[in-house]
Structures are given as structure tokens and as C-alpha cells.
Design a protein around this motif. Structure first.
Motif, PDB file in Angstrom:
ATOM      1  N   UNK A 158       0.825  -1.208   0.000  1.00  0.00           N
ATOM      2  CA  UNK A 158       0.000   0.000   0.000  1.00  0.00           C
ATOM      3  C   UNK A 158       0.862   1.262   0.000  1.00  0.00           C
ATOM      4  N   UNK A 159       1.960   1.244   0.782  1.00  0.00           N
ATOM      5  CA  UNK A 159       2.860   2.395   0.803  1.00  0.00           C
ATOM      6  C   UNK A 159       3.554   2.571  -0.540  1.00  0.00           C
ATOM      7  N   UNK A 160       3.979   1.463  -1.135  1.00  0.00           N
ATOM      8  CA  UNK A 160       4.620   1.516  -2.449  1.00  0.00           C
ATOM      9  C   UNK A 160       3.680   2.110  -3.487  1.00  0.00           C
ATOM     10  N   UNK A 161       2.450   1.629  -3.507  1.00  0.00           N
ATOM     11  CA  UNK A 161       1.479   2.098  -4.495  1.00  0.00           C
ATOM     12  C   UNK A 161       1.124   3.564  -4.265  1.00  0.00           C
ATOM     13  N   UNK A 162       1.014   3.961  -3.004  1.00  0.00           N
ATOM     14  CA  UNK A 162       0.688   5.350  -2.683  1.00  0.00           C
ATOM     15  C   UNK A 162       1.787   6.288  -3.185  1.00  0.00           C
ATOM     16  N   UNK A 163       3.046   5.937  -2.906  1.00  0.00           N
ATOM     17  CA  UNK A 163       4.175   6.763  -3.342  1.00  0.00           C
ATOM     18  C   UNK A 163       4.207   6.880  -4.863  1.00  0.00           C
ATOM     19  N   UNK A 164       4.020   5.765  -5.551  1.00  0.00           N
ATOM     20  CA  UNK A 164       4.044   5.775  -7.017  1.00  0.00           C
ATOM     21  C   UNK A 164       2.936   6.651  -7.569  1.00  0.00           C
ATOM     22  N   UNK A 165       1.745   6.494  -7.038  1.00  0.00           N
ATOM     23  CA  UNK A 165       0.603   7.265  -7.526  1.00  0.00           C
ATOM     24  C   UNK A 165       0.798   8.772  -7.301  1.00  0.00           C
ATOM     25  N   UNK A 166       1.265   9.143  -6.115  1.00  0.00           N
ATOM     26  CA  UNK A 166       1.441  10.559  -5.811  1.00  0.00           C
ATOM     27  C   UNK A 166       2.554  11.186  -6.648  1.00  0.00           C
ATOM     28  N   UNK A 286       6.893   8.606   5.509  1.00  0.00           N
ATOM     29  CA  UNK A 286       7.456   9.451   4.452  1.00  0.00           C
ATOM     30  C   UNK A 286       6.474  10.574   4.134  1.00  0.00           C
ATOM     31  N   UNK A 287       6.963  11.533   3.352  1.00  0.00           N
ATOM     32  CA  UNK A 287       6.116  12.647   2.915  1.00  0.00           C
ATOM     33  C   UNK A 287       6.338  12.881   1.431  1.00  0.00           C
ATOM     34  N   UNK A 288       5.282  12.753   0.662  1.00  0.00           N
ATOM     35  CA  UNK A 288       5.340  12.939  -0.788  1.00  0.00           C
ATOM     36  C   UNK A 288       4.162  13.798  -1.209  1.00  0.00           C
ATOM     37  N   UNK A 289       4.432  14.787  -2.054  1.00  0.00           N
ATOM     38  CA  UNK A 289       3.369  15.658  -2.565  1.00  0.00           C
ATOM     39  C   UNK A 289       2.595  16.316  -1.421  1.00  0.00           C
ATOM     40  N   UNK A 290       3.328  16.618  -0.339  1.00  0.00           N
ATOM     41  CA  UNK A 290       2.717  17.272   0.811  1.00  0.00           C
ATOM     42  C   UNK A 290       1.898  16.370   1.695  1.00  0.00           C
ATOM     43  N   UNK A 291       1.925  15.046   1.453  1.00  0.00           N
ATOM     44  CA  UNK A 291       1.087  14.106   2.189  1.00  0.00           C
ATOM     45  C   UNK A 291       1.944  13.102   2.966  1.00  0.00           C
ATOM     46  N   UNK A 292       1.610  12.929   4.230  1.00  0.00           N
ATOM     47  CA  UNK A 292       2.307  11.941   5.053  1.00  0.00           C
ATOM     48  C   UNK A 292       1.674  10.562   4.838  1.00  0.00           C
ATOM     49  N   UNK A 293       2.521   9.538   4.837  1.00  0.00           N
ATOM     50  CA  UNK A 293       2.040   8.166   4.711  1.00  0.00           C
ATOM     51  C   UNK A 293       3.142   7.222   5.171  1.00  0.00           C
ATOM     52  N   UNK A 294       2.790   5.952   5.322  1.00  0.00           N
ATOM     53  CA  UNK A 294       3.820   4.979   5.669  1.00  0.00           C
ATOM     54  C   UNK A 294       3.240   3.786   6.400  1.00  0.00           C
ATOM     55  N   UNK A 295       4.113   3.080   7.106  1.00  0.00           N
ATOM     56  CA  UNK A 295       3.733   1.872   7.827  1.00  0.00           C
ATOM     57  C   UNK A 295       3.857   2.104   9.326  1.00  0.00           C
ATOM     58  N   UNK A 298       3.491  -2.136  11.036  1.00  0.00           N
ATOM     59  CA  UNK A 298       3.279  -3.055   9.925  1.00  0.00           C
ATOM     60  C   UNK A 298       2.021  -2.810   9.118  1.00  0.00           C
ATOM     61  N   UNK A 299       1.276  -1.746   9.454  1.00  0.00           N
ATOM     62  CA  UNK A 299       0.039  -1.457   8.729  1.00  0.00           C
ATOM     63  C   UNK A 299       0.125  -0.093   8.049  1.00  0.00           C
ATOM     64  N   UNK A 300      -0.433   0.008   6.857  1.00  0.00           N
ATOM     65  CA  UNK A 300      -0.400   1.241   6.088  1.00  0.00           C
ATOM     66  C   UNK A 300      -1.262   2.309   6.750  1.00  0.00           C
ATOM     67  N   UNK A 301      -0.690   3.522   6.859  1.00  0.00           N
ATOM     68  CA  UNK A 301      -1.439   4.679   7.371  1.00  0.00           C
ATOM     69  C   UNK A 301      -1.124   5.883   6.490  1.00  0.00           C
ATOM     70  N   UNK A 302      -2.023   6.833   6.490  1.00  0.00           N
ATOM     71  CA  UNK A 302      -1.793   8.067   5.750  1.00  0.00           C
ATOM     72  C   UNK A 302      -2.512   9.216   6.443  1.00  0.00           C
ATOM     73  N   UNK A 303      -2.216  10.428   6.004  1.00  0.00           N
ATOM     74  CA  UNK A 303      -2.901  11.581   6.549  1.00  0.00           C
ATOM     75  C   UNK A 303      -2.482  11.922   7.965  1.00  0.00           C
ATOM     76  N   UNK A 304      -3.450  12.303   8.777  1.00  0.00           N
ATOM     77  CA  UNK A 304      -3.186  12.817  10.116  1.00  0.00           C
ATOM     78  C   UNK A 304      -2.481  11.797  11.002  1.00  0.00           C
ATOM     79  N   UNK A 305      -2.895  10.528  10.934  1.00  0.00           N
ATOM     80  CA  UNK A 305      -2.275   9.500  11.773  1.00  0.00           C
ATOM     81  C   UNK A 305      -0.801   9.332  11.430  1.00  0.00           C
ATOM     82  N   UNK A 306      -0.474   9.342  10.137  1.00  0.00           N
ATOM     83  CA  UNK A 306       0.918   9.223   9.716  1.00  0.00           C
ATOM     84  C   UNK A 306       1.718  10.437  10.170  1.00  0.00           C
TER      85      UNK A 306
END
Length: 322
Positions: A158-166, A286-295, A298-306
Motif C-alpha cells: 500500500x505504501x509503495x502504491x501510494x508513493x508511485x501514484x502521488x 514518508x512525505x510525498x506531494x505534501x502528504x504523510x504516509x507509511x507503515x 506493519x500497517x499502512x497509514x496516511x494523513x493525520x495519523x501518519x
């Protein structure tokens, strides 16, 4: 007991919190290595520097006499009963590329990219992904070259796909499954194409510090080999922690892992425990395109929680230094 720590990074300072030892470092400040991308973005070195506030002696280690138990520095020799080597990582120099190993590298890269129209970044790990994002934010044409079939291949899909898409949404040219076969000035040759750009950046090739090999210690990729208690396989009174050390079972280069290793190593050194080292990687953000995301655990998170997870990591680091 005389304890000397070489290196004031995450592992060294974590160890120093356990036992008030002599800490030796070449710098008079702690480097927030995960903030080097922000130095590259802003051109401001202070965002990645925290003064040691007298906890470290600034000096360069020239040698260690393991037989006589002496650390030899520019400021003189220092005896030890136990020695901890925790002097971080270094980055292989790849001809015709710029690296980002320290604050000075980040500042240099900032100036180079400011005057460039296009940038090629080698490596799709955390550093490469964030450098690509920032370079694109600076208005540059950006190519990101990764040899495997996905970015961030040590993280969740999920993190890989999110980074690629952004990154692609930003307009970054992400090139996967391409092996770099040669790098000339302003040109990267892969097995299928040639990419021309004004600046080529390497975000790969991280290894142990040169000091490890200079001291003749058993090492893997420049990282001193230690046993399960973080004791050197060469000397019983020498320990290693952080990015400058690894066990027969691979230990990742990570601030979180380094902090844990520094604590365990020092407790084992001074006899407070005899604890095998087992690390836990709680969060990779990590932060890409102004958006926080990561693991997170062991679980994918994004936005405020990340973002909260990332800020908590920084807060704990500042507390470690102060």
C-alpha cells in the motif's frame, strides 16, 4: 569503569543516556538524518542540527589501540575499559553523481538543483522518493530510477502504491525495473534507455563508516560484525551499535533500531544486563506531494495519523539529545 563512545548519533546518544560516558564526535551538533531532505528543500542547515549542549567532545578519532585500550584522537589519547563504536553510516561515492550523506551534502545539492532544469535520482527508497517529490516541488523535471518492480520495496504494498501514484500525479517520471549500467556527466544509461539531466543524485550505496575498515575490524559492507549481545566478534571489550554495526542476521539502518541498539549495548557493556538484541521497527513514515504516509506497526497509514507518528518520532529524538 571507563567507557568511551565513538559517535554521537542516535545509537551513541541513546547509550550515553544509560551511562555517563566520554562521548567523542567530529561535530558539535547532532544530525537529524531524516531531516536532510528538509535541508535540501530549504537551504537551511539548522532544521537538521541540534547542538550537543556539552554532552560530546568534538574531536576526530584517528585510531584505536585495542591492545592497550586507548582511543587516539586529534585531542589526545583516552583510556577505556569498554568501548562502544556507534559512528553511523557513510555513502559510497558514485562518479558523476551527488550524494546526500550529511548536512553539507544537502546544502550543496540544494544549490545545484536550484540552477538546474532537470534532475535524475537513482534509487526508489525513502530518500529517493522524498528527494523526487521535493525536486518536483521546486519546479524541476524529475526522473526517478529504481531497479526493482516497485518503490519502497521494504514497506507494505500500500505504501509503495501510494508513493508511485502521488509522484506520477506530480509529474515525476518514475522508471521501474531499470538497471543503471553507466553514468556519464549529465547522462544515465540503463539497460533500455538514456536519461539526460542537469543533476544526477544518488540515494543508494549506504554502508558503514570508513573508520571500521581502517581499524581492521571484521565487517560486512563496512559495518562491524557483532554478536547477539552487540559485542564485537574481534574484541570482548568492544561493542557496536547503530548503522555502523550489524549481526550475522541483517540489522536495518534505521534511527529507531539505532536507539534501541545503543540502549542494549550500553546496558550489556556495564553489566546492567546480558540481553540479546532484538529490534522492533515501529513506524516508517514518508512525505510525498505534501502528504504523510507509511507503515505503523506493519500497517499502512496516511494523513493525520501518519503525521502524528512522524512528529512523535521527532519529539523523542529531541528528548534523546537534550
Amino acid at each position: 569503569m571507563k567507557v568511551v563512545i565513538i559517535g554521537g548519533g542516535f545509537a551513541g546518544l541513546s547509550a550515553h543516556k544509560v551511562h555517563d560516558s566520554l562521548l567523542i564526535d567530529e561535530k558539535d551538533y547532532f544530525t537529524l538524518t531524516h531531516k536532510l531532505v528538509d535541508v535540501f528543500r530549504s537551504g537551511n542547515p539548522d532544521v537538521a542540527k541540534i547542538p550537543y549542549q556539552g554532552k560530546a567532545m568534538k574531536s576526530r578519532v584517528r585510531n584505536v589501540d585495542f591492545r592497550r585500550k586507548k582511543v587516539i584522537t586529534d585531542s589526545g589519547s583516552f583510556d577505556y575499559d569498554k568501548l562502544l563504536i556507534a559512528c553511523g553510516y557513510s555513502q559510497k561515492v558514485i562518479p558523476n553523481t551527488y550524494k546526500i550523506e550529511n548536512v553539507e551534502d544537502a546544502l550543496n545539492l540544494h544549490q545545484k538543483v536550484l540552477g538546474a532544469k532537470s534532475v535524475t535520482i537513482l534509487g526508489g527508497g525513502l530518500l529517493g522518493v522524498e528527494l523526487a517529490s521535493v525536486s518536483r516541488e521546486m519546479g524541476k523535471e524529475v526522473y526517478l530510477v529504481e531497479g526493482s518492480d516497485r518503490l519502497l520495496n521494504f514497506m507494505t504494498r500500500e505504501s509503495s502504491d501510494f508513493a508511485l501514484r502521488e509522484l506520477r500525479e506530480m509529474g515525476v517520471h518514475v522508471i521501474l525495473k531499470e538497471k543503471v549500467e553507466g553514468i556519464e556527466k549529465n547522462k544515465v544509461k540503463t539497460n533500455n534507455m538514456e536519461i539526460e539531466s542537469d543533476v544526477v543524485v544518488s540515494s543508494i550505496g549506504f554502508k558503514g563508516p570508513s573508520l571500521i575498515q581502517e581499524l581492521g575490524l571484521t565487517n560486512t559492507n563496512g559495518r562491524m560484525v557483532v554478536d547477539e549481545y552487540l559485542r564485537s566478534v574481534d574484541y570482548d571489550d568492544v561493542f557496536g551499535a547503530g548503522d555502523s554495526a550489524t549481526m550475522k542476521k541483517f540489522v536495518p539502518m534505521s534511527a529507531q533500531v539505532a536507539v534501541q541498539a545503543g540502549n542494549v549495548a550500553m546496558r550489556n557493556m556495564i553489566g546492567a544486563s546480558e540481553e540479546p538484541f532484538q529490534y522492533k521497527q515501529y513506524a516508517v513514515i514518508a512525505k510525498v506531494n505534501g502528504k504523510y504516509f507509511g507503515d505503523l506497526m506493519g500497517r499502512f497509514v496516511k494523513g493525520r495519523l501518519a503525521e502524528i507518528a512522524e512528529k512523535m518520532g521527532i519529539t523523542k529524538t529531541v528528548m534523546l539529545v537534550k
